[in-house]
Design a protein around this motif. Structure first.
Motif, PDB file in Angstrom:
ATOM      1  N   ASP A   1     -37.861-114.104  61.274  1.00  0.00           N
ATOM      2  CA  ASP A   1     -37.415-112.966  61.733  1.00  0.00           C
ATOM      3  C   ASP A   1     -38.087-111.909  61.178  1.00  0.00           C
ATOM      4  OD1 ASP A   1     -35.287-114.328  63.216  1.00  0.00           O
ATOM      5  OD2 ASP A   1     -34.052-114.094  61.601  1.00  0.00           O
ATOM      6  N   PHE A   2     -38.471-111.927  59.851  1.00  0.00           N
ATOM      7  CA  PHE A   2     -39.141-110.899  59.088  1.00  0.00           C
ATOM      8  C   PHE A   2     -40.708-110.626  59.923  1.00  0.00           C
ATOM      9  CE2 PHE A   2     -42.093-109.692  55.592  1.00  0.00           C
ATOM     10  CZ  PHE A   2     -42.056-108.315  55.718  1.00  0.00           C
ATOM     11  N   GLU A   3     -41.053-111.966  60.027  1.00  0.00           N
ATOM     12  CA  GLU A   3     -42.384-111.709  60.692  1.00  0.00           C
ATOM     13  C   GLU A   3     -42.418-111.180  62.009  1.00  0.00           C
ATOM     14  OE1 GLU A   3     -44.136-115.807  58.752  1.00  0.00           O
ATOM     15  OE2 GLU A   3     -43.100-115.907  60.939  1.00  0.00           O
ATOM     16  N   TRP A   4     -41.515-111.515  62.949  1.00  0.00           N
ATOM     17  CA  TRP A   4     -41.221-110.736  64.084  1.00  0.00           C
ATOM     18  C   TRP A   4     -40.984-109.190  63.939  1.00  0.00           C
ATOM     19  CZ3 TRP A   4     -41.519-110.837  69.215  1.00  0.00           C
ATOM     20  CH2 TRP A   4     -40.706-110.134  69.850  1.00  0.00           C
ATOM     21  N   SER A   5     -40.049-108.888  63.122  1.00  0.00           N
ATOM     22  CA  SER A   5     -39.858-107.396  63.075  1.00  0.00           C
ATOM     23  C   SER A   5     -40.960-106.935  62.354  1.00  0.00           C
ATOM     24  CB  SER A   5     -38.498-107.228  62.288  1.00  0.00           C
ATOM     25  OG  SER A   5     -38.412-107.584  60.992  1.00  0.00           O
ATOM     26  N   ARG A   6     -41.677-107.366  61.706  1.00  0.00           N
ATOM     27  CA  ARG A   6     -42.756-106.752  61.060  1.00  0.00           C
ATOM     28  C   ARG A   6     -44.104-106.290  61.931  1.00  0.00           C
ATOM     29  NH1 ARG A   6     -45.575-106.285  56.137  1.00  0.00           N
ATOM     30  NH2 ARG A   6     -43.876-105.639  55.221  1.00  0.00           N
ATOM     31  N   ALA A   7     -44.259-107.328  62.843  1.00  0.00           N
ATOM     32  CA  ALA A   7     -45.231-107.056  63.811  1.00  0.00           C
ATOM     33  C   ALA A   7     -44.952-106.341  64.984  1.00  0.00           C
ATOM     34  CB  ALA A   7     -45.433-108.882  64.498  1.00  0.00           C
ATOM     35  N   THR A   8     -43.515-106.440  65.376  1.00  0.00           N
ATOM     36  CA  THR A   8     -43.278-105.303  66.410  1.00  0.00           C
ATOM     37  C   THR A   8     -43.241-103.948  65.755  1.00  0.00           C
ATOM     38  OG1 THR A   8     -40.861-105.822  66.172  1.00  0.00           O
ATOM     39  CG2 THR A   8     -41.734-107.058  67.938  1.00  0.00           C
ATOM     40  N   GLU A   9     -42.736-103.810  64.763  1.00  0.00           N
ATOM     41  CA  GLU A   9     -42.767-102.432  64.152  1.00  0.00           C
ATOM     42  C   GLU A   9     -44.124-101.883  64.084  1.00  0.00           C
ATOM     43  OE1 GLU A   9     -41.576-100.703  59.631  1.00  0.00           O
ATOM     44  OE2 GLU A   9     -41.124-102.762  60.070  1.00  0.00           O
ATOM     45  N   TRP A  10     -45.007-102.623  63.513  1.00  0.00           N
ATOM     46  CA  TRP A  10     -46.351-102.266  63.254  1.00  0.00           C
ATOM     47  C   TRP A  10     -47.249-101.916  64.441  1.00  0.00           C
ATOM     48  CZ3 TRP A  10     -49.445-104.418  58.177  1.00  0.00           C
ATOM     49  CH2 TRP A  10     -48.542-104.023  56.882  1.00  0.00           C
ATOM     50  N   VAL A  11     -47.064-102.766  65.312  1.00  0.00           N
ATOM     51  CA  VAL A  11     -47.835-102.504  66.714  1.00  0.00           C
ATOM     52  C   VAL A  11     -47.118-101.324  67.330  1.00  0.00           C
ATOM     53  CG1 VAL A  11     -48.104-103.524  68.818  1.00  0.00           C
ATOM     54  CG2 VAL A  11     -48.361-104.860  66.974  1.00  0.00           C
ATOM     55  N   SER A  12     -45.796-101.132  67.388  1.00  0.00           N
ATOM     56  CA  SER A  12     -45.150 -99.980  67.955  1.00  0.00           C
ATOM     57  C   SER A  12     -45.862 -98.660  67.077  1.00  0.00           C
ATOM     58  CB  SER A  12     -43.721 -99.946  67.594  1.00  0.00           C
ATOM     59  OG  SER A  12     -43.047-101.212  68.372  1.00  0.00           O
ATOM     60  N   GLN A  13     -45.856 -98.939  65.749  1.00  0.00           N
ATOM     61  CA  GLN A  13     -46.512 -97.500  65.240  1.00  0.00           C
ATOM     62  C   GLN A  13     -47.794 -97.401  65.704  1.00  0.00           C
ATOM     63  OE1 GLN A  13     -45.741 -98.847  61.129  1.00  0.00           O
ATOM     64  NE2 GLN A  13     -43.581 -98.093  60.995  1.00  0.00           N
ATOM     65  N   ALA A  14     -48.641 -98.319  65.694  1.00  0.00           N
ATOM     66  CA  ALA A  14     -50.137 -98.180  66.127  1.00  0.00           C
ATOM     67  C   ALA A  14     -49.850 -97.303  67.678  1.00  0.00           C
ATOM     68  CB  ALA A  14     -51.003 -99.335  66.343  1.00  0.00           C
ATOM     69  N   MET A  15     -48.992 -98.004  68.664  1.00  0.00           N
ATOM     70  CA  MET A  15     -48.985 -97.494  69.818  1.00  0.00           C
ATOM     71  C   MET A  15     -48.429 -95.903  70.121  1.00  0.00           C
ATOM     72  SD  MET A  15     -47.662-100.851  71.951  1.00  0.00           S
ATOM     73  CE  MET A  15     -47.531-100.180  73.539  1.00  0.00           C
ATOM     74  N   GLU A  16     -47.574 -95.480  69.222  1.00  0.00           N
ATOM     75  CA  GLU A  16     -47.077 -94.440  69.125  1.00  0.00           C
ATOM     76  C   GLU A  16     -48.245 -93.363  68.702  1.00  0.00           C
ATOM     77  OE1 GLU A  16     -44.066 -94.288  65.812  1.00  0.00           O
ATOM     78  OE2 GLU A  16     -42.901 -95.611  67.015  1.00  0.00           O
ATOM     79  N   ARG A  17     -49.229 -93.929  68.189  1.00  0.00           N
ATOM     80  CA  ARG A  17     -50.342 -93.151  67.813  1.00  0.00           C
ATOM     81  C   ARG A  17     -51.618 -93.086  68.902  1.00  0.00           C
ATOM     82  NH1 ARG A  17     -47.506 -94.252  63.693  1.00  0.00           N
ATOM     83  NH2 ARG A  17     -47.388 -92.959  61.944  1.00  0.00           N
ATOM     84  N   GLY A  18     -51.198 -93.782  69.993  1.00  0.00           N
ATOM     85  CA  GLY A  18     -52.153 -93.677  71.307  1.00  0.00           C
ATOM     86  C   GLY A  18     -52.794 -95.031  71.529  1.00  0.00           C
TER      87      GLY A  18
END
Ligand code: ZN
Length: 312
Positions: free
Chosen positions: A43-60
């Motif tokens: 669960d932690f692996e999943w939430s960290r991965a989606t969180e970090w990828v989303s943060q990168a996408m917010e920056r374009g």
């Protein structure tokens, strides 16, 4: 127009957009996962991965290349789930990540057998899915080109020649491994424009880097945030100087960030490399490089045009 395979199927190269060339959604020691699965928090692996990828996408960021392959715990279903959830274009790899040995399964078989498996990942799909690999990963580290490592490098080279797909390496510039890798790729007749010598930014030796560039590959300035290997200031000074010398069309900026990594306890990693994440390049490095004279066009070259050329 050339197309690139992603976990959601092929996309036109001109749709890649802003690209992080070397990041990992999850890195695990696969033998440990198989034997002691209870030490992992999915669960932690999943939430960290989606969180970090989303943060990168917010920056374009539109596209991430993830070179997690055999021996790094590649799990293409997990990768595809994260990509589907976030909407990122995820480009995945075949290959083997080893610094010294191969499992007996490969030691006791011909090179062609390994190449056939890599080609299958590219042409049929990975791990019994229809997700296809778009590039090939291999490594040498300070142990140098051991017999098993050489087998993987030649396997990567022959796979590239059979499929036309590019190669990304892990290298150890302090021991000159990028040059050792190019010797083998040249011996196998690989087009150097299809080669990306990863982690070249772990050195600030312009002499070494220019000698390597003389062989024609792209280079990865792809470990921003790993200050324990080379501090950011030296990484930046090297990129600035190489841009001045006209090499922006040969470099990639990335972090090699692992959303989760089981090599170290999580708290130790936060302490050792606090800025090692998927947004460091866009938040702090690109502004610092521009401040030091790197132009917008050069940044676009490194983060949009070079990925198109290398993958396409
Ligand atoms: Zn990596």
């Amino acid at each position: 127009m050339a197309q690139v395979e992603t976990t959601a199927g092929p996309v036109d190269v001109d749709q890649l957009g802003l690209t992080l060339i070397h990041e990992h959604l999850r890195t695990r020691s696969e033998s440990v996962v198989a034997q002691f699965p209870h030490v992992y928090d999915e669960d932690f692996e999943w939430s960290r991965a989606t969180e970090w990828v989303s943060q990168a996408m917010e920056r374009g960021v539109k596209t991430i290349c993830d070179p997690t392959v055999m021996e790094l715990g590649r799990d293409v279903r997990f990768m595809k789930r994260v990509a589907d959830e976030t909407g990122v274009q995820l480009v995945v790899a075949t290959g083997i990540y080893t610094y010294h040995y191969l499992p007996p399964h490969f030691q006791n078989r011909e090179l062609d057998y390994m190449v056939d498996l890599f080609v299958r990942d590219i042409e049929v799909g990975i791990q019994n899915t229809d997700v296809k690999a778009a590039f090939i990963k291999c490594c040498t580290d300070e142990q140098g080109v051991t017999p098993d490592v050489e087998k993987v490098l030649r396997g990567a080279a022959q796979t590239s020649k059979r499929t036309g797909r590019p190669i990304m390496t892990h290298s150890h510039p302090a021991s000159g491994q990028g040059l050792r890798q190019m010797e083998i790729f040249e011996d196998e007749g690989v087009d150097p424009a299809k080669v990306l010598i990863g982690h070249t930014g772990d050195t600030d030796s312009i002499d070494y880097i220019e000698e390597l560039l003389g062989h024609g590959p792209f280079i990865g300035m792809d470990r921003y945030g790993l200050d324990i290997i080379l501090p950011t200031e030296q990484r930046n000074a090297t990129v600035v100087e190489l841009c001045k010398r006209g090499y922006a069309d040969r470099m990639f900026l990335s972090q090699d960030a692992c959303c989760t990594l089981d090599w170290y306890p999580e708290d130790l990693r936060a302490q050792m490399v606090p800025k090692w994440n998927m947004t460091y390049v866009l938040d702090e490095i690109v502004p610092a490089l521009k401040e030091a004279g790197v132009t917008d066009e050069q940044v676009t070259q490194m983060m949009e045009e070079n990925p198109r050329r290398w993958l396409g």
